[in-house]
Design a protein around this motif. Sequence first.
Motif, PDB file in Angstrom:
ATOM      1  N   CYS A  27       0.848  -1.196   0.000  1.00 23.13           N
ATOM      2  CA  CYS A  27       0.000   0.000   0.000  1.00 23.13           C
ATOM      3  C   CYS A  27       0.881   1.243   0.000  1.00 23.13           C
ATOM      4  O   CYS A  27       2.096   1.170   0.212  1.00 23.13           O
ATOM      5  N   LYS A  53      -3.958   0.928  -2.451  1.00 22.33           N
ATOM      6  CA  LYS A  53      -3.184  -0.237  -2.856  1.00 22.33           C
ATOM      7  C   LYS A  53      -2.157   0.153  -3.920  1.00 22.33           C
ATOM      8  O   LYS A  53      -2.403   1.028  -4.747  1.00 22.33           O
ATOM      9  N   SER A  57      -6.747  -7.637  -7.798  1.00 21.90           N
ATOM     10  CA  SER A  57      -5.402  -7.126  -8.088  1.00 21.90           C
ATOM     11  C   SER A  57      -5.008  -7.375  -9.534  1.00 21.90           C
ATOM     12  O   SER A  57      -4.317  -6.555 -10.155  1.00 21.90           O
TER      13      SER A  57
END
Length: 952
Positions: free
Chosen positions: A28, A35, A215
């Motif tokens: 992060c 993120k 992600s």
Amino acid sequence: HRRAVLKLSCLLNSLCQDPDANCKYGLCFRDGKRKVDYILVYHYKKSSVSRTLTRRIHHNDSSARSIKQDHPLPGKGGHLDMGENEPHMDYHEDDKRFRREEYEGNLMEAGLELERDEDTKIHGIGFVKIHAPWNVLCREAEFLKLKMPTKKVYQINQPHGLLKKINSVLQKITEPIQPKVAEHKPQTVKRLSYPFSREKQHLFDLSDKESFFDSKTRSTIVSIVFKIVHCYYVFVCQGITSLLANGVYSAAYPLHDGDYEGENVELNDRKLLCEEWASYGVFYKYQPIDLVRKYFGEKIGLYFAWLGVYTQMLIPASIVGVIVFLYGCATVDENIPSMEMCDQRNNIIMCPLCDKTCSYWKMSSACATARASHLFDNPATVFFSVFMALWAATFMEHWKRKQMRLNYRWDLTGFEEEEAHPRAEYEAKVLEKSLRKEYRHKKKRRHLPEETANKWRQRVKTVMAGVKLTDKEKLTWKDRFPAYFTNFVGIIFMIGLTFAIVFGVIIYRISTAAALAISSTPSGRSSVRVTVTATAVIINLVVIIILDEVYGCIARWLTQIEVPKTDKSFEERLIFKAFLLKFVNAYTPIFYVAFFKGRFVGRPGDYVYIFRSFRMEECAPGGCLMELCIQLSIIMLGKQLIQNNLFEIGIPKMKKLIRYLKLKRQRSLDHEEHMKKKQRYEVDYNLEPFAGLTPEYMEMIIQFGFVTLFVASFPLAPLFALLNNIIEIRLDAKKFVTELRRPVAVRAKDIGIWYNILRGVGKLAVIINAFVISFTSDFIPRLVYLYMYSENGTMHGFVNHTLSSFNVSDFQEGTAPNDPMELGYEVQICRYKDYREPPWSENKYDISKDFWAVLAARLAFVIVFQNLVMFMSDFVDWIIPDIPKDISQQIHKEKVLMVEVFMKEEQGKLQMLETWKDKDMKKGENCNNHSPKLSRSHSGSVSSCHSYHIDV
């Protein structure tokens, strides 16, 4: 006093807390909330004086891009302002810094958020952390038409009756070999997916915006932004690829989810993959393909799915191949031709294998070769060739069905690849072309006043800031003709080089055989053929491995000078060139043994010579099939053990060790700094960069060729391929999870050009096996003898029928054996393998009628075999539907449900409009009930009623 103690304890806790723990050790930003979706890495030099460029823009102030500012990127290691009179110590470094600043500023203009970190354990390395905020993710997801799960959930059709019972039994049986991951469990419900739209966000479940885009998707979106954003330096368009190539950035990669080993490591997808997929201990389990796709993307997921299907299909092929080999072992003692060759009572005297130094020899001395040849040259190999041709067709159909199932599960059913963004190299070439045209156009207008240099630069900037040049200008075939010509000449030269090396190995075989034949020891003379064959194959293997690496680099260079427009076009052209060169490199020695060796030897008394001194090679008395089998086995196993496995394990380990030693040498930190835990992006930087899937596919396609092209001569090839692939899957998995940086996820609905290459290899395999059976093996001569020449309907006398006679008095001068009495008696007639007239015939040594009969039978067999097997393969292709029935039903059901969702949405809108209309009418009636004598205020109220109606 109590309040003071609490404040002091809070202050001590804040000081003791690890600041890196707040940002989850690099996953992060420093705030611990945003993120890190992508990382850019660059090298920098800290000079003795503090200096920097002052053009920096703040990550929250992209509107001020047009003016120069002195705000550094947020994060550690920000640059200090440089004095006006401070001289630049390193122009090259400042030049790179300026380009980084331009590019990062453009990234922030595109909406991305950046944070810099130069305070790392790696000396001289800076990291730029990139975060894609929600609005950027939504914008790019809509542009990419990403299918995202909606709130609508529906039941997947389940089998009923007997099929349901069979499925439940199979699930119980296969439960021990299923990976223990949630994604691999059979689904009973599925969320309806729809291309993301900002206008229809109410359709999607946005309760948790942080996890809505995983992600993999976030890094894909950032990589797309990278391709769109460019910086212009000296009038040259530069994208992320050019910046990486020029050393402005040293690396760009998304982060892994976390650590995969350790005691206190939190469970993440990477750790789960390492335990249930990238481990040799789970080699017997199915692959968690859905989790692989979730972590690495569809393209890599499809590769491992294809590799899994291919490995599964090798199991029946291996079983049948082993049965064929065991059949040869069981019938070797019943094979009449090999028994005749081994029978010393026949006393067949063969002609010398070389001039002068070689003498006459008995055929019974080649007994071992004849018996070994029967293991691979028997009637069962013909059946196995037909089986493997049908196997290849079934494998392709099975993969197409599996691919459709994956497309449905991964929401790729309606996915169509959009026209990709032009590559930065292509845009730079187009810009160069347009500037040349502009310059020529300017020279033609000499009667007009010449523009100044500043105006010329202004025009260039205007061109670059306006419409994309790729929309106006394109590279034509005339622009690419020099590159095409270079490609043609380069490929022809490389193929010629391969042929020259094979020819050199042939010269080595011939000269070595002649040298060993002069040996005074009987053991040396007896092992000539084995020694020459083994050493020549090893030389071929070493040359193939070296040239494979060279040809890969040459293919990439040839593709780069073509300047393809898109990444997909670049990849397809690279694959085609690399496959062509590596195919020729791998199979040329095998083609020589299969179809050319022993064909152009001549006959005793009239041999064919190379350089007037070396006789062409002859096949062994049992034929060239045994030597072809040896060649295939050594090259196949050698490539798999050395090139594929040893190189894939050893070279990455060695590179990682070298990189670690370099960093250790550069490290000049104190003990406390050294003991700090590394950030995630620092750990990933030490991993090997991902080089694409082309080497992985190429390795398997070449292996597929070994399995199918010459399977008639080597029935054990599928077994060796199966054993290799069991290791290969886990080896590749371990490499992707632990050794490589995380690749950028790429959407794909199929394996692309590789499928067409597989189909081409499958079709070529039918033709090659037909020629191997008919011309390399003795299958056709045996059939001809059995049905045309045999007196009692058996194979007795077949060996004698295939041998011709030669009168030793007809040797050319200087070619007769120096020791004609080596066998203990004088030889008058010797035998050689060919269909020719005997010396007592009128047309002595001419080709006999038997040769033409056998040749006609061979050609007829090739035609019949090829057409029959092709027809059977096409029939298999036709009878097996490409899309499974249950998947087509589910896709249709999804379409119907989506229509229902939109119908309900439209009905809700209509009801809302009708409600508003009723309210409007009621309000209008209230307005009409007013007195006709309206004051100015009443008139205003009527006007407001009217305006409300218009709004509705």
